[in-house]
Design an enzyme around this catalytic site. Structure first.
Site, PDB file in Angstrom:
ATOM      1  N   GLY A 202      -6.397   3.761  -3.584  1.00 36.32           N
ATOM      2  CA  GLY A 202      -6.620   2.392  -3.920  1.00 36.32           C
ATOM      3  C   GLY A 202      -5.771   1.337  -3.229  1.00 36.32           C
ATOM      4  O   GLY A 202      -4.953   0.738  -3.833  1.00 36.32           O
ATOM      5  N   THR A 203      -6.045   1.202  -1.837  1.00 41.43           N
ATOM      6  CA  THR A 203      -5.153   0.009  -1.373  1.00 41.43           C
ATOM      7  C   THR A 203      -6.131  -1.047  -0.480  1.00 41.43           C
ATOM      8  O   THR A 203      -7.181  -0.952  -0.678  1.00 41.43           O
ATOM      9  CB  THR A 203      -4.312   0.710  -0.066  1.00 41.43           C
ATOM     10  OG1 THR A 203      -5.141   1.437   0.831  1.00 41.43           O
ATOM     11  CG2 THR A 203      -3.395   1.899  -0.605  1.00 41.43           C
TER      12      THR A 203
ATOM     13  N   TYR B  62     -12.090   5.644  13.675  1.00 50.35           N
ATOM     14  CA  TYR B  62     -10.946   5.872  12.696  1.00 50.35           C
ATOM     15  C   TYR B  62     -10.890   7.386  12.568  1.00 50.35           C
ATOM     16  O   TYR B  62      -9.720   7.862  12.786  1.00 50.35           O
ATOM     17  CB  TYR B  62     -11.076   5.335  11.320  1.00 50.35           C
ATOM     18  CG  TYR B  62     -10.140   5.549  10.288  1.00 50.35           C
ATOM     19  CD1 TYR B  62      -9.050   4.861  10.286  1.00 50.35           C
ATOM     20  CD2 TYR B  62     -10.425   6.671   9.202  1.00 50.35           C
ATOM     21  CE1 TYR B  62      -8.087   5.008   9.237  1.00 50.35           C
ATOM     22  CE2 TYR B  62      -9.382   6.740   8.255  1.00 50.35           C
ATOM     23  CZ  TYR B  62      -8.364   6.012   8.379  1.00 50.35           C
ATOM     24  OH  TYR B  62      -7.212   6.242   7.403  1.00 50.35           O
TER      25      TYR B  62
ATOM     26  N   VAL C 157       3.511  -2.120  15.604  1.00 47.25           N
ATOM     27  CA  VAL C 157       3.613  -0.679  16.120  1.00 47.25           C
ATOM     28  C   VAL C 157       2.831  -0.305  17.245  1.00 47.25           C
ATOM     29  O   VAL C 157       3.062   0.691  17.875  1.00 47.25           O
ATOM     30  CB  VAL C 157       3.242   0.287  14.689  1.00 47.25           C
ATOM     31  CG1 VAL C 157       4.131   0.100  13.516  1.00 47.25           C
ATOM     32  CG2 VAL C 157       1.736   0.080  14.630  1.00 47.25           C
TER      33      VAL C 157
ATOM     34  N   LYS D  28      -7.574   9.484  13.806  1.00 51.22           N
ATOM     35  CA  LYS D  28      -6.678  10.399  12.841  1.00 51.22           C
ATOM     36  C   LYS D  28      -6.689  11.873  13.213  1.00 51.22           C
ATOM     37  O   LYS D  28      -5.517  12.527  13.170  1.00 51.22           O
ATOM     38  CB  LYS D  28      -7.289  10.280  11.423  1.00 51.22           C
ATOM     39  CG  LYS D  28      -6.691   8.958  10.953  1.00 51.22           C
ATOM     40  CD  LYS D  28      -5.326   8.546  10.730  1.00 51.22           C
ATOM     41  CE  LYS D  28      -4.992   7.054  10.247  1.00 51.22           C
ATOM     42  NZ  LYS D  28      -3.572   6.835  10.087  1.00 51.22           N
TER      43      LYS D  28
ATOM     44  N   GLY E 259       0.993  -1.294  -0.083  1.00 51.21           N
ATOM     45  CA  GLY E 259       0.077  -0.040   0.023  1.00 51.21           C
ATOM     46  C   GLY E 259       0.790   1.247   0.071  1.00 51.21           C
ATOM     47  O   GLY E 259       1.667   1.426  -0.535  1.00 51.21           O
TER      48      GLY E 259
ATOM     49  N   GLY F 264      -6.531  11.004   0.574  1.00 52.24           N
ATOM     50  CA  GLY F 264      -7.970  11.034   0.488  1.00 52.24           C
ATOM     51  C   GLY F 264      -8.526   9.671   0.315  1.00 52.24           C
ATOM     52  O   GLY F 264      -8.651   8.880   1.447  1.00 52.24           O
TER      53      GLY F 264
ATOM     54  N   ASN G  77       3.670   5.172   9.300  1.00 55.56           N
ATOM     55  CA  ASN G  77       2.660   4.997   8.460  1.00 55.56           C
ATOM     56  C   ASN G  77       1.648   4.090   8.708  1.00 55.56           C
ATOM     57  O   ASN G  77       0.297   4.126   8.519  1.00 55.56           O
ATOM     58  CB  ASN G  77       3.019   4.835   7.151  1.00 55.56           C
ATOM     59  CG  ASN G  77       2.287   4.226   5.964  1.00 55.56           C
ATOM     60  OD1 ASN G  77       1.655   5.066   5.277  1.00 55.56           O
ATOM     61  ND2 ASN G  77       2.122   2.983   5.712  1.00 55.56           N
TER      62      ASN G  77
HETATM   63  N1  LIG Z   1      -6.012   4.013   1.698  1.00 52.60           N
HETATM   64  C1  LIG Z   1      -6.465   4.987   2.160  1.00 52.60           C
HETATM   65  O1  LIG Z   1      -7.714   5.736   1.360  1.00 52.60           O
HETATM   66  C2  LIG Z   1      -5.960   6.117   3.037  1.00 52.60           C
HETATM   67  C3  LIG Z   1      -6.351   7.433   3.286  1.00 52.60           C
HETATM   68  C4  LIG Z   1      -6.059   8.193   4.381  1.00 52.60           C
HETATM   69  C5  LIG Z   1      -5.026   7.643   5.072  1.00 52.60           C
HETATM   70  N2  LIG Z   1      -4.695   6.495   4.927  1.00 52.60           N
HETATM   71  C6  LIG Z   1      -3.603   6.018   5.817  1.00 52.60           C
HETATM   72  O2  LIG Z   1      -2.295   5.632   5.308  1.00 52.60           O
HETATM   73  C7  LIG Z   1      -1.886   4.488   6.225  1.00 52.60           C
HETATM   74  C8  LIG Z   1      -1.493   3.338   5.169  1.00 52.60           C
HETATM   75  O3  LIG Z   1      -2.740   2.680   4.734  1.00 52.60           O
HETATM   76  P1  LIG Z   1      -2.827   1.954   3.448  1.00 52.60           P
HETATM   77  O4  LIG Z   1      -3.907   2.277   2.734  1.00 52.60           O
HETATM   78  O5  LIG Z   1      -1.524   1.709   2.800  1.00 52.60           O
HETATM   79  O6  LIG Z   1      -3.193   0.580   4.222  1.00 52.60           O
HETATM   80  P2  LIG Z   1      -2.932  -1.159   3.879  1.00 52.60           P
HETATM   81  O7  LIG Z   1      -3.768  -1.816   4.714  1.00 52.60           O
HETATM   82  O8  LIG Z   1      -2.882  -1.289   2.555  1.00 52.60           O
HETATM   83  O9  LIG Z   1      -1.427  -1.250   4.495  1.00 52.60           O
HETATM   84  C9  LIG Z   1      -1.450  -1.059   6.120  1.00 52.60           C
HETATM   85  C10 LIG Z   1      -0.080  -1.499   6.345  1.00 52.60           C
HETATM   86  O10 LIG Z   1       0.145  -1.200   7.808  1.00 52.60           O
HETATM   87  C11 LIG Z   1       0.448  -2.502   8.266  1.00 52.60           C
HETATM   88  N3  LIG Z   1       0.072  -2.889   9.597  1.00 52.60           N
HETATM   89  C12 LIG Z   1      -1.022  -3.016  10.256  1.00 52.60           C
HETATM   90  N4  LIG Z   1      -1.224  -2.937  11.570  1.00 52.60           N
HETATM   91  C13 LIG Z   1       0.085  -2.922  12.027  1.00 52.60           C
HETATM   92  C14 LIG Z   1       0.931  -2.897  12.920  1.00 52.60           C
HETATM   93  N5  LIG Z   1       0.170  -3.436  14.185  1.00 52.60           N
HETATM   94  N6  LIG Z   1       2.067  -3.095  13.202  1.00 52.60           N
HETATM   95  C15 LIG Z   1       2.914  -2.810  12.158  1.00 52.60           C
HETATM   96  N7  LIG Z   1       1.932  -2.878  10.913  1.00 52.60           N
HETATM   97  C16 LIG Z   1       1.018  -2.703  10.926  1.00 52.60           C
HETATM   98  C17 LIG Z   1      -0.158  -3.660   7.577  1.00 52.60           C
HETATM   99  O11 LIG Z   1       0.493  -5.004   7.751  1.00 52.60           O
HETATM  100  C18 LIG Z   1       0.131  -3.141   6.070  1.00 52.60           C
HETATM  101  O12 LIG Z   1       1.366  -3.536   5.726  1.00 52.60           O
HETATM  102  C19 LIG Z   1      -2.593   4.189   7.339  1.00 52.60           C
HETATM  103  O13 LIG Z   1      -2.227   4.897   8.468  1.00 52.60           O
HETATM  104  C20 LIG Z   1      -4.028   4.856   6.993  1.00 52.60           C
HETATM  105  O14 LIG Z   1      -5.046   5.011   7.858  1.00 52.60           O
HETATM  106  C21 LIG Z   1      -5.038   5.565   4.205  1.00 52.60           C
END
Ligand SMILES: NC(=O)c1ccc[n+]([C@@H]2O[C@H](COP(=O)([O-])OP(=O)(O)OC[C@H]3O[C@@H](n4cnc5c(N)ncnc54)[C@H](O)[C@@H]3O)[C@@H](O)[C@H]2O)c1
EC number: 1.1.1.304
Length: 260
Positions: free
Chosen positions: A190-191, A156, A64, A160, A15, A187, A90
């Site tokens: 796509g993950t 959530y 984490v 944040k 992601g 925003g 992250n």
């Molecule tokens: N995808 C979105 O639209 C979006 C939007 C805004 C913010 N975010 C934020 O961006 C960050 C990354 O999101 P993403 O979309 O890549 O998510 P994702 O689910 O694709 O990836 C998250 C990663 O974090 C790891 N993770 C989860 N819990 C963990 C833990 N306890 N210890 C260590 N690693 C852990 C997972 O194994 C994974 O590799 C997050 O903080 C998310 O809240 C995402």
């Protein structure tokens, strides 16, 4: 650039974190990937991709939500890669539930992963920067849900908003040591996270799979879904000397959804 610049990115097995890790590697950083042990296979692929860019990379199995894990990961990065300059807090999870259904267990889980981790990441990085006589940069994942509360994303959104508060506090407390603290607010990227949000929203509002994502993407002014690379560009800026005079900020990178 100094050939021994090191960045640690949590949740970089996939992601947005993977995108950030690859961008910072392109910028010249050696990279430590801190992700859950079960993500090791995926993380090893990212390690290889970074090595193909000519940088060093390690995987450190890290939860984490555990303070000792984050401190150990920072130590491993500094010892095995030879410096410590940037932490990207992250890793995070989403939860999709009406507020009346959020349990104590839900709250403890999301806050330990999304919020406690940021406190521990700030603490571990600041201690290491000081031990190494570095200024250093701390960058954390916020979200559009850190700026506006979104229905059915109550826990959530709260987590944040907390990241935003911590970013402002740490920026002020650490400024005398020259450490900057900022956050990026994506925003709709796509993950795997949005796969989950779309699935849960479907269960709640009965729309077909993919429909909720499509409707949300249609509200983006730039007219397309966000990519991890879109987010990584902002993180690259925060990590660079170009952002030396920027601290305590949460930068929306959402293609035109929210405005402040
Ligand atoms: N995808 C979105 O639209 C979006 C939007 C805004 C913010 N975010 C934020 O961006 C960050 C990354 O999101 P993403 O979309 O890549 O998510 P994702 O689910 O694709 O990836 C998250 C990663 O974090 C790891 N993770 C989860 N819990 C963990 C833990 N306890 N210890 C260590 N690693 C852990 C997972 O194994 C994974 O590799 C997050 O903080 C998310 O809240 C995402």
């Amino acid at each position: 650039m100094d050939s021994t610049k090191v960045a640690l990115v949590t949740g970089a097995g996939q992601g947005i974190g993977r995108g950030i890790a690859l961008q910072l590697a392109s910028d010249g950083y050696h990279i430590a990937i801190a992700d859950l042990a079960f993500q090791e296979d995926k993380a090893r692929v990212v390690v290889k991709e970074i090595e193909e860019l000519g940088r060093k990379a390690i995987f450190v199995a890290t939860d984490v939500s555990k303070k000792e894990d984050i401190f150990a990961a920072v130590d491993a990065a500094a010892e095995q890669l030879g410096s410590f300059d940037v932490i990207v807090n992250n890793a995070g999870i989403a939860q999709v539930k009406p507020i009346e259904e959020i349990s104590e267990e839900d709250l403890n889980k999301i806050f330990s992963i999304n919020v406690n981790s940021v406190v521990f990441g700030i603490q571990a990085a600041a201690a290491k920067f000081t031990a190494l006589g570095k200024k250093g940069k701390i960058i954390s994942a916020a979200s559009i849900a850190a700026v506006k509360g979104f229905p059915i994303l109550g826990a959530y959104s709260a987590s944040k908003f907390a990241v935003r508060g911590l970013t402002q506090v740490a920026a002020q407390e650490l400024a005398p040591r020259g450490i900057t603290v900022n956050a990026y607010a994506p925003g709709i990227v796509g993950t795997g996270m949005w796969d989950l949000i779309d699935e849960k929203l479907s269960e709640i509002n009965g729309k077909s799979r993919g429909e909720n994502l499509k409707e949300n993407v249609e509200s983006i002014m730039l007219g397309r879904i966000e990519t991890p690379e879109d987010v990584a560009g902002v993180v690259s800026f925060f990590a660079s000397p170009k952002a030396d005079y920027v601290t305590g900020q949460v930068l929306l990178v959402d293609g035109g959804m929210l405005y402040n």
